[in-house]
Design a protein around this motif. Sequence first.
Motif, PDB file in Angstrom:
ATOM      1  N   GLN A  85      -3.784  16.676  -0.958  1.00  0.00           N
ATOM      2  CA  GLN A  85      -3.568  17.635  -2.048  1.00  0.00           C
ATOM      3  C   GLN A  85      -4.880  18.061  -2.702  1.00  0.00           C
ATOM      4  O   GLN A  85      -4.965  19.128  -3.283  1.00  0.00           O
ATOM      5  CB  GLN A  85      -2.659  17.024  -3.132  1.00  0.00           C
ATOM      6  CG  GLN A  85      -1.321  16.505  -2.624  1.00  0.00           C
ATOM      7  CD  GLN A  85      -0.321  17.604  -2.329  1.00  0.00           C
ATOM      8  OE1 GLN A  85      -0.666  18.783  -2.361  1.00  0.00           O
ATOM      9  NE2 GLN A  85       0.914  17.240  -2.022  1.00  0.00           N
ATOM     10  N   ALA A 100     -10.579   7.629  10.878  1.00  0.00           N
ATOM     11  CA  ALA A 100     -10.269   9.027  10.591  1.00  0.00           C
ATOM     12  C   ALA A 100      -8.840   9.349  10.984  1.00  0.00           C
ATOM     13  O   ALA A 100      -8.223   8.659  11.799  1.00  0.00           O
ATOM     14  CB  ALA A 100     -11.235   9.938  11.343  1.00  0.00           C
ATOM     15  N   GLN A 101      -8.338  10.396  10.361  1.00  0.00           N
ATOM     16  CA  GLN A 101      -7.054  10.982  10.746  1.00  0.00           C
ATOM     17  C   GLN A 101      -7.264  12.488  10.866  1.00  0.00           C
ATOM     18  O   GLN A 101      -8.067  13.052  10.127  1.00  0.00           O
ATOM     19  CB  GLN A 101      -5.995  10.796   9.643  1.00  0.00           C
ATOM     20  CG  GLN A 101      -5.590   9.382   9.330  1.00  0.00           C
ATOM     21  CD  GLN A 101      -4.661   9.327   8.118  1.00  0.00           C
ATOM     22  OE1 GLN A 101      -4.638  10.229   7.293  1.00  0.00           O
ATOM     23  NE2 GLN A 101      -3.889   8.255   8.015  1.00  0.00           N
ATOM     24  N   ALA A 102      -6.521  13.113  11.790  1.00  0.00           N
ATOM     25  CA  ALA A 102      -6.429  14.570  11.801  1.00  0.00           C
ATOM     26  C   ALA A 102      -4.965  14.904  11.973  1.00  0.00           C
ATOM     27  O   ALA A 102      -4.268  14.239  12.739  1.00  0.00           O
ATOM     28  CB  ALA A 102      -7.235  15.158  12.950  1.00  0.00           C
ATOM     29  N   PHE A 103      -4.505  15.875  11.234  1.00  0.00           N
ATOM     30  CA  PHE A 103      -3.102  16.266  11.406  1.00  0.00           C
ATOM     31  C   PHE A 103      -2.893  17.716  11.006  1.00  0.00           C
ATOM     32  O   PHE A 103      -3.620  18.247  10.170  1.00  0.00           O
ATOM     33  CB  PHE A 103      -2.145  15.334  10.661  1.00  0.00           C
ATOM     34  CG  PHE A 103      -2.511  15.034   9.226  1.00  0.00           C
ATOM     35  CD1 PHE A 103      -3.392  14.020   8.916  1.00  0.00           C
ATOM     36  CD2 PHE A 103      -1.946  15.763   8.189  1.00  0.00           C
ATOM     37  CE1 PHE A 103      -3.713  13.724   7.597  1.00  0.00           C
ATOM     38  CE2 PHE A 103      -2.258  15.477   6.864  1.00  0.00           C
ATOM     39  CZ  PHE A 103      -3.152  14.455   6.571  1.00  0.00           C
ATOM     40  N   PRO A 104      -1.902  18.352  11.616  1.00  0.00           N
ATOM     41  CA  PRO A 104      -1.585  19.734  11.240  1.00  0.00           C
ATOM     42  C   PRO A 104      -0.765  19.734   9.960  1.00  0.00           C
ATOM     43  O   PRO A 104      -0.306  18.681   9.517  1.00  0.00           O
ATOM     44  CB  PRO A 104      -0.742  20.218  12.414  1.00  0.00           C
ATOM     45  CG  PRO A 104      -0.065  18.991  12.915  1.00  0.00           C
ATOM     46  CD  PRO A 104      -1.022  17.852  12.678  1.00  0.00           C
ATOM     47  N   PHE A 147       2.536  19.897   8.722  1.00  0.00           N
ATOM     48  CA  PHE A 147       3.705  19.579   9.518  1.00  0.00           C
ATOM     49  C   PHE A 147       4.685  20.744   9.497  1.00  0.00           C
ATOM     50  O   PHE A 147       5.046  21.222   8.426  1.00  0.00           O
ATOM     51  CB  PHE A 147       4.372  18.315   8.985  1.00  0.00           C
ATOM     52  CG  PHE A 147       3.457  17.117   8.987  1.00  0.00           C
ATOM     53  CD1 PHE A 147       2.460  16.982   9.953  1.00  0.00           C
ATOM     54  CD2 PHE A 147       3.605  16.123   8.050  1.00  0.00           C
ATOM     55  CE1 PHE A 147       1.630  15.873   9.967  1.00  0.00           C
ATOM     56  CE2 PHE A 147       2.775  15.004   8.057  1.00  0.00           C
ATOM     57  CZ  PHE A 147       1.781  14.874   9.012  1.00  0.00           C
ATOM     58  N   GLN A 160     -10.346   1.147   7.229  1.00  0.00           N
ATOM     59  CA  GLN A 160      -9.037   1.580   7.725  1.00  0.00           C
ATOM     60  C   GLN A 160      -8.328   2.429   6.663  1.00  0.00           C
ATOM     61  O   GLN A 160      -8.322   2.083   5.480  1.00  0.00           O
ATOM     62  CB  GLN A 160      -8.184   0.361   8.064  1.00  0.00           C
ATOM     63  CG  GLN A 160      -6.898   0.770   8.771  1.00  0.00           C
ATOM     64  CD  GLN A 160      -5.966  -0.413   9.041  1.00  0.00           C
ATOM     65  OE1 GLN A 160      -6.339  -1.566   8.862  1.00  0.00           O
ATOM     66  NE2 GLN A 160      -4.760  -0.102   9.484  1.00  0.00           N
ATOM     67  N   ILE A 161      -7.747   3.528   7.114  1.00  0.00           N
ATOM     68  CA  ILE A 161      -7.078   4.448   6.184  1.00  0.00           C
ATOM     69  C   ILE A 161      -5.610   4.037   6.078  1.00  0.00           C
ATOM     70  O   ILE A 161      -4.858   4.169   7.030  1.00  0.00           O
ATOM     71  CB  ILE A 161      -7.189   5.900   6.670  1.00  0.00           C
ATOM     72  CG1 ILE A 161      -8.666   6.301   6.805  1.00  0.00           C
ATOM     73  CG2 ILE A 161      -6.450   6.835   5.722  1.00  0.00           C
ATOM     74  CD1 ILE A 161      -8.885   7.627   7.496  1.00  0.00           C
ATOM     75  N   ARG A 162      -5.236   3.527   4.928  1.00  0.00           N
ATOM     76  CA  ARG A 162      -3.823   3.207   4.721  1.00  0.00           C
ATOM     77  C   ARG A 162      -3.256   4.222   3.751  1.00  0.00           C
ATOM     78  O   ARG A 162      -3.000   3.926   2.588  1.00  0.00           O
ATOM     79  CB  ARG A 162      -3.682   1.785   4.179  1.00  0.00           C
ATOM     80  CG  ARG A 162      -3.796   0.740   5.273  1.00  0.00           C
ATOM     81  CD  ARG A 162      -3.761  -0.627   4.661  1.00  0.00           C
ATOM     82  NE  ARG A 162      -3.649  -1.659   5.676  1.00  0.00           N
ATOM     83  CZ  ARG A 162      -3.955  -2.927   5.443  1.00  0.00           C
ATOM     84  NH1 ARG A 162      -4.382  -3.301   4.263  1.00  0.00           N
ATOM     85  NH2 ARG A 162      -3.821  -3.824   6.402  1.00  0.00           N
ATOM     86  N   ASN A 163      -3.111   5.405   4.225  1.00  0.00           N
ATOM     87  CA  ASN A 163      -2.635   6.496   3.390  1.00  0.00           C
ATOM     88  C   ASN A 163      -2.058   7.566   4.311  1.00  0.00           C
ATOM     89  O   ASN A 163      -2.756   8.135   5.137  1.00  0.00           O
ATOM     90  CB  ASN A 163      -3.808   7.067   2.584  1.00  0.00           C
ATOM     91  CG  ASN A 163      -3.382   8.223   1.698  1.00  0.00           C
ATOM     92  OD1 ASN A 163      -2.205   8.586   1.654  1.00  0.00           O
ATOM     93  ND2 ASN A 163      -4.338   8.816   1.014  1.00  0.00           N
ATOM     94  N   ARG A 164      -0.764   7.780   4.178  1.00  0.00           N
ATOM     95  CA  ARG A 164      -0.122   8.805   5.008  1.00  0.00           C
ATOM     96  C   ARG A 164       0.487   9.896   4.140  1.00  0.00           C
ATOM     97  O   ARG A 164       1.446  10.554   4.523  1.00  0.00           O
ATOM     98  CB  ARG A 164       0.916   8.173   5.918  1.00  0.00           C
ATOM     99  CG  ARG A 164       0.274   7.183   6.863  1.00  0.00           C
ATOM    100  CD  ARG A 164       1.086   6.880   8.081  1.00  0.00           C
ATOM    101  NE  ARG A 164       0.341   5.986   8.940  1.00  0.00           N
ATOM    102  CZ  ARG A 164      -0.518   6.384   9.878  1.00  0.00           C
ATOM    103  NH1 ARG A 164      -0.708   7.672  10.091  1.00  0.00           N
ATOM    104  NH2 ARG A 164      -1.153   5.501  10.609  1.00  0.00           N
ATOM    105  N   THR A 165      -0.060  10.086   2.971  1.00  0.00           N
ATOM    106  CA  THR A 165       0.427  11.158   2.110  1.00  0.00           C
ATOM    107  C   THR A 165      -0.279  12.454   2.506  1.00  0.00           C
ATOM    108  O   THR A 165      -1.292  12.443   3.203  1.00  0.00           O
ATOM    109  CB  THR A 165       0.139  10.859   0.626  1.00  0.00           C
ATOM    110  OG1 THR A 165      -1.276  10.779   0.448  1.00  0.00           O
ATOM    111  CG2 THR A 165       0.750   9.532   0.200  1.00  0.00           C
ATOM    112  N   ALA A 166       0.271  13.547   2.043  1.00  0.00           N
ATOM    113  CA  ALA A 166      -0.347  14.848   2.297  1.00  0.00           C
ATOM    114  C   ALA A 166      -1.679  14.927   1.552  1.00  0.00           C
ATOM    115  O   ALA A 166      -1.880  14.219   0.559  1.00  0.00           O
ATOM    116  CB  ALA A 166       0.586  15.952   1.817  1.00  0.00           C
TER     117      ALA A 166
END
Lengths: 397, 187, 97
Positions: free
Chosen positions: B67, B34-38, B40, B59-65
């Motif tokens: 959408q 999982a990822q959590a992010f504000p 930015f 594993q999540i290999r995705n750092r895009t916003a």
Amino acid sequence: MSGPIVAGKPVGMEVSIAIAEAAKLADVDIVAAYPITPQTHIVEHLAEIVADGDLDAEFIPVESEHSAMSVCCGTSAAGARTFTATSSQGLALMHEILFIASALRLPIVMAVANRALSGPINIWNDHSDVMANRDAGWVQVFAENGQESLDLTIWAFRLAEDKRVSLPVMVNFDGFMLSHVVEPVTLPDAETVRKFLPPFEPLQRLDVDAPRSLGPVGIPDIYTEAKKAQLQVLLDSYGPILETWGAFEKAFGRRYRPVETYRADDAEILMLTMGGLGETAMSVVDERRAKGEKVGLVRIRLWRPFPFDEFRKAVAKCKALAVLDRAISFGGPMGPVASEVKAALYADAHRPLIVEFVVGLGGRDVTFADFHRMWDETAAAARAGKAPAPRMVGLRE
Amino acid sequence: METQEIRFHGRGGQGAVTSATILATAAIRQGRFAQAFPSFGPERRGAPVVAYARIAGAQIRNRTAIQQPHFVLVLDPSLLRLVQVEHGLRPGGTVVLNTAKDEATVRKEFGFRSRLALIDANRIAREEIGRPITNTVMLGGLLRAAELVDPKVVAETMQEVLGAIGPRNVKAFERAMAETTVHEARG
Amino acid sequence: MAAQSAQPKWTELAAGTAITVPGSARFNRTGDWRSVRPVWDHAKCIRCGVCVVYCPEGCIGWNAQGYPDADLEYCKGCGICVRECWTACIRQVEEEV
């Protein structure tokens, strides 16, 4: 904000917190830092764990980054294990002192949450801050995710303090894209870190019982020799870098290399990234491989000293190489990474076609569609046998 | 498990980031990725803010916003007049709304056609926590709408992340699990 | 590095170009720069030590009689002691060439 901190298994943790925990595991003596977005959570967390008595260190709240790096030089010269972190304008304000830290062979470790430089004022991610400090004489590495950010911070102390090296090390990780993300991170246990990272024994220190002077004038008759000596130490750090990454793998099971590749062995078209874009690029490689395309990825982990031989080997067989830059060398050849890469290949008889892209400036999202377009354009350039002019991806025109 | 993307709409200080963090941390604790992010950028109390979470089996290999989220949570009903909360919602996606109104009223007033999960989070938060801070309540609404993470693990994580105010939030979260109503999409 | 030669090779420099011999500044005999030297009038000197403190070379010490005196190996003849002396007991005397 994070859940409870447990060693040995993946826990959800903000990457900034993981870096602060790495400094704690490294048992640093001094933290001198000034808060700046998006690095702030690192110093907040360190200030907290020092205040709580969980880390026996001196936290020195300075009035600027210039002072932060100046304090770091002083404390490192006095023989204290020293950590700091900054970003963007903060790194720019340190600029002057960065060169002194490396020239004096001070093994300071600094995490840089990469962020765009003003103006216009922009607090988001790109690599213009580190590129403006490329030539400061520091060892510079890039992390692609939270685990790597933590690992490389711990490793950085081991390398920096290696007496053959004794140089400052900059751990670059993308601001927001990494710094503000909660993701799975495995914290090593303190005992393993202690074994990997013995107590700091400086190459030399300021000591009243054995006085010496650090930072004297270098007149024209000495300066050339001083610069040659500094250059050689940075170049010669390459061996210890490989060696200490080997030791890291033995201790923690994770492997780091100066140049890392993904599905690149038989790839005809390669893409080169540095930092957090690498993971998204891997997913795009998977999508294109699923359609039978021979594509792969090259990621530069070690930016300084630049791993020329490993890089040449990694791209030796491909037809075309797309290079993704996150900064601009104004009035120069466009992207600093692309110009480096071209210089590295200049003397080689068989050079891939290099297609240059500037992406993700000031926090602009680089989407899957952007990656696919860059791959399409690179493949088209390879077919045509001619590279187009460097292009800014996502530019409205 | 296909990657699930969640967007949280709140106001600065209401804990949207905290709830995204709790959700992701719980998923990781359960052995998922999982990822959590504000969203930015600068953080300002009271201003409309967005936070995100991704949950996956690999594993999540995705750092895009994010959408096109699968789920949108609206922590503060007043945001409905300021923000297009349904924007980008994936076909088949769910909007989890903090509202005291019934389905028909909500659909009529705001034109929602998607699947809805409705919960009077302000009331539960006031009764259980003593303040209209709805972030943990809304997680109950989300998990009622979809079994993304084991609610027991979420409650444990909530307790650890929130400390002294944990028990009241866990109770509010559990009540929300029970009281949320889910309404399928309308053509 | 015990003996730092004037023209070391790059391999001979200490790490970080440190100067490893303590007090090596004393090898630089700044007294050669002097064209005038300070002379104390012991009749007016109150032995306050202001000249000792102000001397930028740190070359003024106390002689056997308990009066300040300059070490002429290092005194550059800058005149700061003359300027700072409370009782104006120091005067500059031209060096003979």
